[in-house]
Design a protein around this motif. Structure first.
Motif, PDB file in Angstrom:
ATOM      1  N   ALA A  52       0.840  -1.207   0.000  1.00 28.88           N
ATOM      2  CA  ALA A  52       0.000   0.000   0.000  1.00 28.88           C
ATOM      3  C   ALA A  52       0.875   1.258   0.000  1.00 28.88           C
ATOM      4  O   ALA A  52       0.610   2.208  -0.750  1.00 28.88           O
ATOM      5  CB  ALA A  52      -0.926   0.002   1.212  1.00 28.88           C
ATOM      6  N   PHE A  53       1.921   1.259   0.814  1.00 25.25           N
ATOM      7  CA  PHE A  53       2.850   2.383   0.861  1.00 25.25           C
ATOM      8  C   PHE A  53       3.485   2.612  -0.511  1.00 25.25           C
ATOM      9  O   PHE A  53       3.586   3.751  -0.983  1.00 25.25           O
ATOM     10  CB  PHE A  53       3.939   2.113   1.910  1.00 25.25           C
ATOM     11  N   GLY A  54       3.891   1.524  -1.160  1.00 27.13           N
ATOM     12  CA  GLY A  54       4.480   1.635  -2.498  1.00 27.13           C
ATOM     13  C   GLY A  54       3.526   2.275  -3.491  1.00 27.13           C
ATOM     14  O   GLY A  54       3.919   3.133  -4.289  1.00 27.13           O
ATOM     15  N   PHE A  55       2.252   1.877  -3.434  1.00 26.21           N
ATOM     16  CA  PHE A  55       1.254   2.490  -4.320  1.00 26.21           C
ATOM     17  C   PHE A  55       1.055   3.966  -3.992  1.00 26.21           C
ATOM     18  O   PHE A  55       0.942   4.794  -4.903  1.00 26.21           O
ATOM     19  CB  PHE A  55      -0.088   1.747  -4.246  1.00 26.21           C
ATOM     20  N   MET A  56       1.025   4.292  -2.712  1.00 21.69           N
ATOM     21  CA  MET A  56       0.851   5.688  -2.321  1.00 21.69           C
ATOM     22  C   MET A  56       2.004   6.568  -2.795  1.00 21.69           C
ATOM     23  O   MET A  56       1.803   7.741  -3.097  1.00 21.69           O
ATOM     24  CB  MET A  56       0.731   5.795  -0.797  1.00 21.69           C
ATOM     25  N   ARG A  57       3.192   5.979  -2.857  1.00 21.19           N
ATOM     26  CA  ARG A  57       4.391   6.725  -3.269  1.00 21.19           C
ATOM     27  C   ARG A  57       4.743   6.504  -4.740  1.00 21.19           C
ATOM     28  O   ARG A  57       5.703   7.073  -5.235  1.00 21.19           O
ATOM     29  CB  ARG A  57       5.578   6.310  -2.413  1.00 21.19           C
ATOM     30  N   SER A  58       3.990   5.635  -5.421  1.00 19.36           N
ATOM     31  CA  SER A  58       4.278   5.254  -6.813  1.00 19.36           C
ATOM     32  C   SER A  58       5.711   4.756  -6.972  1.00 19.36           C
ATOM     33  O   SER A  58       6.410   5.103  -7.916  1.00 19.36           O
ATOM     34  CB  SER A  58       4.019   6.419  -7.772  1.00 19.36           C
ATOM     35  N   GLU A  59       6.119   3.917  -6.036  1.00 20.28           N
ATOM     36  CA  GLU A  59       7.472   3.346  -6.030  1.00 20.28           C
ATOM     37  C   GLU A  59       7.395   1.886  -6.480  1.00 20.28           C
ATOM     38  O   GLU A  59       7.083   0.997  -5.689  1.00 20.28           O
ATOM     39  CB  GLU A  59       8.083   3.438  -4.628  1.00 20.28           C
TER      40      GLU A  59
END
Length: 83
Positions: A52-59
């Motif tokens: 989820a964090f990766g999606f929020m940061r587009s990483e």
């Protein structure tokens, strides 16, 4: 490709590969007695949050790595809970 991205992808490869021996063993033997369900619940939760964090940061390195680890660890957890 910049150095940081290369390091990220190498770290991803190591993380995903670290689960493969356990998955192979569970598939081959069906044995999950030595596996901690609580630890895998926490691990799966962590991978959900990291994805989820990766999606929020587009990483994408974070997304791909943690999604792959999520699938592998969730497989192990499901097998553990069913046994």
């Amino acid at each position: 490709m910049d150095t940081a991205l290369i390091v990220g992808y190498l770290a991803s490869l190591c993380s995903v590969c670290s689960f493969l021996p356990q998955v192979r063993k569970v598939i081959r033997t069906g044995e999950t007695e030595a596996i901690s369900a609580k630890m895998y619940c926490l691990t799966v939760t962590g991978f959900i949050l990291w994805t989820a964090f990766g999606f929020m940061r587009s990483e994408w390195p974070i997304i791909v790595t943690n999604a792959a680890c999520l699938v592998l660890s969730a497989f192990i957890l499901i097998k553990k809970l069913r046994s």
